[in-house]
Design an enzyme around this catalytic site. Structure first.
Site, short mmCIF file in Angstrom:
data_model
loop_
_atom_site.label_atom_id
_atom_site.label_comp_id
_atom_site.label_asym_id
_atom_site.label_seq_id
_atom_site.Cartn_x
_atom_site.Cartn_y
_atom_site.Cartn_z
N CYS A 75 38.38 31.82 175.87
CA CYS A 75 37.13 32.18 175.20
C CYS A 75 36.02 32.53 176.21
O CYS A 75 36.12 33.56 176.87
CB CYS A 75 36.71 31.08 174.23
N HIS B 144 41.32 30.81 170.60
CA HIS B 144 41.50 29.39 170.91
C HIS B 144 42.94 28.95 170.66
O HIS B 144 43.30 28.65 169.52
CB HIS B 144 40.55 28.54 170.05
N GLU C 215 44.28 26.18 171.36
CA GLU C 215 44.34 24.77 170.96
C GLU C 215 44.10 24.61 169.47
O GLU C 215 44.61 23.68 168.85
CB GLU C 215 43.33 23.93 171.75
#
Length: 376
Positions: A268, A352, A354
């Site tokens: 990001c 992202h 995650e």
């Protein structure tokens, strides 16, 4: 009795609703998030510093707030906008209502407005500075406050969310039966020491590093490249974070010094900073990408993954003059979602991987990072 609240945008658009959460007044850039769940992770994502978040899904708060799904130590969103806030959550992990959580953390919210109309307005005219108020209900006054609110361009918001000092991270992912799991060494690989720059890092990034068999040291955003190298890491992670990447020139200078020294993985804001450090350019998107349902194609495999995203700026890959090549592209608007250096062990993604609470299509990138460290 519901207390009246007003949302005013800098272009004069007004929305009347009712207060929930803390009472008061808050300023920020108004954006919308298209996720159907994950409001707790969204609120505690430090990348939302400086922004007021609108949820497009109409009912928010129905599973309450729990202790395990935080992405940082507190919520960082400047304000919260929903169609309807549930006051009666139903979930066995729930500890409190969303409204109570916002009130505890002094986050001003507004509900009862037409979030579809607000989202359409932002899509048509771009993200706008705005103000939510429960104390000043004068439309003219609020519009003037929104106009005077500082925009994100050029601001250093990273300094407001980064950690104060370096620390070790040892917590793994959360398991339904066992709670947070400890680090489990990978029997096929040695343990890789990763230094993670905290520009507003989401905790699930660190949990997945641990789950991949790595050890992690988290360092403040202004940590000098020489100090990072003195830690002798196997790899360096450049985290997510809020605002304009050009607003943190001291970070860009440190990243420049690290290029070519160690394998680097950017996520990001870390992806954008890597692009700037390699001599490229970034630009502000009209209304950004915020949500858990963004389609991205991995050009190295031609597979499409559904991703979680939260960013208002993007990298111009053409400005990198052949230093990096495009690896991932957004299928909605064709913007850059990933790149890799043509010669060095460096790669990054705009989204992202995650993605707590989900989707989990992109978790493979952590394995790609460990494989890169192994090869290097």
């Amino acid at each position: 009795m519901k207390k009246k609240a007003i949302l005013a945008l800098s272009d004069g658009k007004l929305f009347e609703g009712f207060s929930f959460g803390a009472e008061g007044e808050t300023l920020g850039e108004v954006v919308f998030n298209t996720s159907m769940m994950g409001y707790q992770e969204i609120l505690t994502d430090p990348s939302y510093k400086g922004q007021i978040v609108t949820m497009t899904y109409p009912l928010i708060g129905n599973y309450g707030i729990n202790d395990e799904d935080m992405e940082s130590i507190k919520p960082y969103a400047e304000g919260f906008i929903v169609k309807e806030a549930s006051e009666y959550p139903s979930n066995w992990r729930s500890k409190k209502t969303l409204s109570a959580y916002l009130k505890e953390n002094n986050i001003v919210g507004i509900q009862g407005i037409d979030t579809r109309a607000l989202t359409k307005h932002i899509r048509d005219f771009g993200a706008k500075e705005g103000v939510i108020s429960t104390i000043d209900l004068n439309p003219k006054s609020l519009i003037e406050k929104a106009k005077a609110s500082p925009c994100l361009i050029g601001r250093d918001l990273v300094k407001e969310v980064t950690c104060k000092k370096a620390h070790k991270w040892e917590q793994g992912i959360w398991d339904l039966e066992k709670g947070y799991l400890p680090r489990t060494p990978n029997s096929k690989l040695r343990t890789y020491h990763v230094v993670a720059y905290d520009f507003g890092i989401k905790q699930n990034i660190l949990r997945l590093l641990i789950n991949s068999g790595c050890s992690a040291t988290v360092v403040p955003a202004d940590t000098k490249a020489e100090d990072v190298m003195a830690m002798n890491p196997d790899g360096i992670l450049l985290s997510n974070g809020p605002g304009d990447p050009e607003g943190v020139p001291y970070v860009i200078e440190n990243v420049k010094k690290l290029i070519g020294k160690k394998p680097i993985f950017g996520i990001c804001l870390g992806h954008q900073l890597l692009g700037l450090a390699m001599g490229g350019k970034t630009y502000k998107l009209k209304f950004g990408h915020h949500g858990g349902n963004q389609p991205v194609m991995d050009l190295t495999t031609r597979k499409v993954e559904i991703t979680s995203q939260n960013h208002g700026f993007a990298v111009d890959v053409d400005s990198l003059k052949g230093k990096a090549e495009l690896t991932h592209i957004n299928l909605n608007d064709k913007t850059v979602e990933g790149m890799q250096h043509k010669e060095l062990p460096i790669f990054s993604v705009q989204y992202h991987p995650e993605a707590s609470p989900g989707p989990h299509d992109s978790v493979y990138l952590f394995k790609r990072f460990t494989e890169m460290m192994e090869k290097f």
